[in-house]
Design an enzyme around this catalytic site. Structure first.
Site, PDB file in Angstrom:
ATOM      1  N   SER A 135       0.849  -1.194   0.000  1.00  0.00           N
ATOM      2  CA  SER A 135       0.000   0.000   0.000  1.00  0.00           C
ATOM      3  C   SER A 135       0.883   1.241   0.000  1.00  0.00           C
ATOM      4  CB  SER A 135      -0.890   0.023   1.250  1.00  0.00           C
ATOM      5  OG  SER A 135      -1.584   1.256   1.366  1.00  0.00           O
ATOM      6  N   TYR A 148      -2.040  -0.621  10.392  1.00  0.00           N
ATOM      7  CA  TYR A 148      -2.082  -0.898   8.953  1.00  0.00           C
ATOM      8  C   TYR A 148      -0.791  -0.447   8.279  1.00  0.00           C
ATOM      9  CZ  TYR A 148      -3.838  -0.993   4.146  1.00  0.00           C
ATOM     10  OH  TYR A 148      -4.008  -1.252   2.810  1.00  0.00           O
TER      11      TYR A 148
END
Length: 252
Positions: A135, A148
């Site tokens: 990501s 995350y």
């Protein structure tokens, strides 16, 4: 076709980004095994080159079970796409150890041990390609995304380490760092904002290409990295974000 004769495994390959990856791999000639908890819908299940194994990647035994299914259904795997993952927003002062562990198990532990379980198959088939879906939050951060961001940064680091360790076996390892990709979840996030229309306009303004991403944008890159056209590419993190992280923010 680029991937004729290749067998691929995609975790979470039946929906969202994973579905875009699966569809692009099939279109490129690969046979694909999808590993996820949910059964495939009819559109995917009817494809003779698509296979399914039910798996909960939070279970420690899942990687071995998935590898066994890959051997039985496909005869071995050439391409592993670690796509399945978890994202939640939580300030660190409210985060429990269980919350942290849940994120790391799905986003980082599962890719590690799934790669380990499939190494023998890739070696026997003469090499392979591991593609981790990271990501842009492994490079930068949104508010309240500590777990995350840490998990995706770890996945990027794992990518480089595996590239170094496995290159001698003809196994390449790269990562893709998507930006904003349209999905049911991302659309629901926008719709939950105080001014959804304004939020969507602001989001579009962050992207030099004038749009947000589609799952197929990630799928196309996966096909390339899985193919022999990328034979000299390993240990890299490819950012696919419509130019979002290249654009400096301005206060006007």
């Amino acid at each position: 076709m680029l991937l004729t004769g290749k067998n691929a495994l995609v975790t979470g390959g039946g929906r969202g980004i994973g579905r875009g990856i699966t569809e692009k791999l099939l279109a490129a000639g690969a046979r694909v095994l999808v590993a996820q908890r949910q059964a495939l819908d009819a559109d995917l299940a009817d494809n003779p080159n698509l296979f399914y194994v039910e798996a909960n990647l939070a279970d420690s035994g899942a990687p071995a079970d998935i590898a066994r299914a890959a051997s039985e259904l496909l005869g071995g795997v050439d391409v592993l796409v670690n796509n399945a993952g978890l994202m939640f927003e939580q300030p660190i002062e409210e985060m429990s150890e269980q919350d942290w562990d849940r994120m790391m198990i799905l986003n980082l532990r599962a890719p590690v041990f799934l790669a380990r379980e499939l190494l023998g198959q890739m070696r026997r088939r003469g090499g392979g390609s591991i593609i981790n879906i990271g990501s842009i939050e492994g490079l930068s951060a949104n508010p309240e995304h500590a777990a995350y961001c840490a998990s995706k940064a770890g996945l990027h680091g794992l990518t480089r380490a595996l590239a170094v360790d496995l290159g001698r076996d003809g196994i390449r390892c790269n990562a893709i760092a998507p930006g904003w990709i349209d999905s049911d979840l991302s659309n629901a996030y926008i719709d939950a904002q105080r001014d959804p229309a304004g939020a969507r306009l602001g989001l579009l303004a962050m992207h030099p290409v004038g749009r947000t991403g589609a799952p197929q944008d990630i799928g196309g890159a996966v096909v390339f990295l899985a193919s022999d056209e990328a034979a000299f590419i390993t240990g890299q993190v490819l950012v696919i974000d419509g130019g979002r992280t290249a654009k400096l923010p301005l206060p006007f």
